[in-house]
Design an enzyme around this catalytic site. Structure first.
Site, PDB file in Angstrom:
ATOM      1  N   ARG A   9       0.846  -1.207   0.000  1.00 16.16           N
ATOM      2  CA  ARG A   9       0.000   0.000   0.000  1.00 16.16           C
ATOM      3  C   ARG A   9       0.874   1.247   0.000  1.00 16.16           C
ATOM      4  O   ARG A   9       1.793   1.361   0.824  1.00 16.16           O
ATOM      5  CB  ARG A   9      -0.879  -0.019   1.240  1.00 16.16           C
ATOM      6  CG  ARG A   9      -1.987   1.025   1.229  1.00 16.16           C
ATOM      7  CD  ARG A   9      -2.810   0.883   2.492  1.00 16.16           C
ATOM      8  NE  ARG A   9      -4.088   1.561   2.404  1.00 16.16           N
ATOM      9  CZ  ARG A   9      -4.734   2.032   3.451  1.00 16.16           C
ATOM     10  NH1 ARG A   9      -4.231   1.889   4.670  1.00 16.16           N
ATOM     11  NH2 ARG A   9      -5.896   2.631   3.318  1.00 16.16           N
TER      12      ARG A   9
ATOM     13  N   ASP B  48     -14.189  -1.976   5.566  1.00 18.25           N
ATOM     14  CA  ASP B  48     -13.270  -1.030   6.223  1.00 18.25           C
ATOM     15  C   ASP B  48     -13.299  -1.160   7.747  1.00 18.25           C
ATOM     16  O   ASP B  48     -12.832  -0.271   8.459  1.00 18.25           O
ATOM     17  CB  ASP B  48     -13.523   0.424   5.807  1.00 18.25           C
ATOM     18  CG  ASP B  48     -12.353   1.331   6.173  1.00 18.25           C
ATOM     19  OD1 ASP B  48     -11.204   0.846   6.191  1.00 18.25           O
ATOM     20  OD2 ASP B  48     -12.590   2.519   6.492  1.00 18.25           O
TER      21      ASP B  48
HETATM   22  C1  0GY Z   1      -9.038   3.364   5.685  1.00 25.99           C
HETATM   23  C2  0GY Z   1      -9.000   4.775   5.921  1.00 25.99           C
HETATM   24  C3  0GY Z   1      -8.259   5.507   6.763  1.00 25.99           C
HETATM   25  C4  0GY Z   1      -7.110   5.085   7.487  1.00 25.99           C
HETATM   26  C5  0GY Z   1      -6.196   4.235   7.056  1.00 25.99           C
HETATM   27  O1  0GY Z   1      -4.173   3.168   7.146  1.00 25.99           O
HETATM   28  C6  0GY Z   1      -4.906   3.966   7.701  1.00 25.99           C
HETATM   29  O2  0GY Z   1      -4.614   4.548   8.747  1.00 25.99           O
HETATM   30  O3  0GY Z   1      -6.390   3.579   5.949  1.00 25.99           O
HETATM   31  C7  0GY Z   1      -8.639   6.910   6.884  1.00 25.99           C
HETATM   32  O4  0GY Z   1      -8.385   7.492   7.961  1.00 25.99           O
HETATM   33  O5  0GY Z   1      -9.199   7.489   5.939  1.00 25.99           O
HETATM   34  O6  0GY Z   1      -8.947   2.885   4.549  1.00 25.99           O
HETATM   35  O7  0GY Z   1      -9.191   2.576   6.593  1.00 25.99           O
END
Ligand code: 0GY
Length: 297
Positions: free
Chosen positions: A125, A250
């Site tokens: 990612r 999510d």
């Molecule tokens: C998601 C979204 C968020 C966070 C993360 O890796 C992460 O901290 O992805 C967000 O805060 O928008 O995809 O879970």
């Protein structure tokens, strides 16, 4: 006393999600979810921008079974930085029912990449959301991209719509399949057929680009569990690119400060964005299986 104390305004995940009314097709994959810690076993990264609640593999798999999914794709969240131990532990505990997307640094060794592959990782990612990370420079990301492409992995990218123009050239130069988180976070108060989302559609017209039509709860401006304003955006993508879309809960929903969604209601949102059984099967079963379990075809 817990090893880490979650941020003061951090909402815990929903304790009693409702049973979805929408019956997921057999073999459905929750293709975007996370595990957090537990922090006393898998410490959160010193460079993290938030401290979440704990959300364990066992809790994720209980939700999977309750909602009616068969498999998970667990995505490394920024609070764990490039330490993929919590992710790999969850993959190992899944008995082959989960695959993963990791975060790595340029210094990652070939042996470490091989170990991640054996654990079930199939992608890395790259996160460009400024409130979440200090993104690595393009040359580091390009080097990582070239190395993981050789393993047959893909790249998951997370960015905000307003930044897409600046990143477009870099994204389209990536040498492997690219999967975009949450439709590139469109501003859904704008027109789903206006210039901003058109640019995202142009990105998707490259046939190595895929999209997660996820996170109505994050994108919607219309309030808890309605999410109607997200529908035209998601339908446009699902109907234009039916073979390159995937979906996920999510869970445990990092960084939601106003409301925590009921995961059962999120599942009930799926038929509003994928309106036929054929589209639903592609979104939930055929596409994620092709991407994450191609050997089972
Ligand atoms: C998601 C979204 C968020 C966070 C993360 O890796 C992460 O901290 O992805 C967000 O805060 O928008 O995809 O879970």
């Amino acid at each position: 006393m817990a090893a880490f104390v979650k941020d003061a305004n951090w909402l815990d995940w929903h304790p009693h999600p409702s049973k979805p009314r929408f019956k997921l097709p057999a073999g459905a994959v929750d293709a975007h979810c996370h595990v957090f810690g537990p922090g006393d076993v898998f410490p959160f990264a010193p460079e993290r921008k938030y401290t979440p609640c704990d959300a364990s593999a066992a809790q994720l798999f209980a939700l999977r079974d309750f909602l009616g999914f068969e498999r998970n794709v667990i995505v490394q969240a920024t609070c764990h930085g490039a330490d993929n131990r919590a992710l790999c532990d969850a993959l190992q505990k899944s008995n082959g029912k989960a695959r993963g997307v990791a975060t790595v640094k340029r210094s990652v060794t070939d042996e470490e990449l091989q170990a991640l592959h054996r654990a079930g990782v199939r992608g890395v990612r790259f996160n460009f959301v400024k409130r979440l990370v200090d993104a690595l420079p393009f040359d580091s990301l390009r080097e990582i991209a070239e190395r993981v492409a050789k393993l047959g992995w893909h790249i998951v990218i997370y960015f905000e719509a307003e930044d897409l123009a600046a990143y477009f050239e870099f994204f389209t130069s990536l040498p492997t399949t690219v999967v975009v988180d949450h439709m590139g976070r469109p501003d859904v108060s704008k027109d789903a057929y206006g210039p901003e989302f058109d640019l995202f559609v142009r990105l998707m017209q490259r046939d190595n680009f895929w999209c997660k039509t996820t996170c109505p709860e994050r994108l919607s401006r219309s309030g808890p569990e309605a999410y109607e304003d997200v529908i035209p955006f998601a339908r446009r993508i699902v109907e234009t690119f039916p073979d390159r879309v995937i979906w996920g809960t999510d869970w445990p929903h990092p960084n939601l400060k106003s409301h925590m969604p009921d995961d059962g209601k999120l599942v009930d949102f799926i038929p509003k964005i994928a309106i036929t059984e054929t589209l639903q099967r592609k979104l939930l079963v055929e596409n994620p299986m092709r991407l994450y379990w191609p050997e089972q075809k």
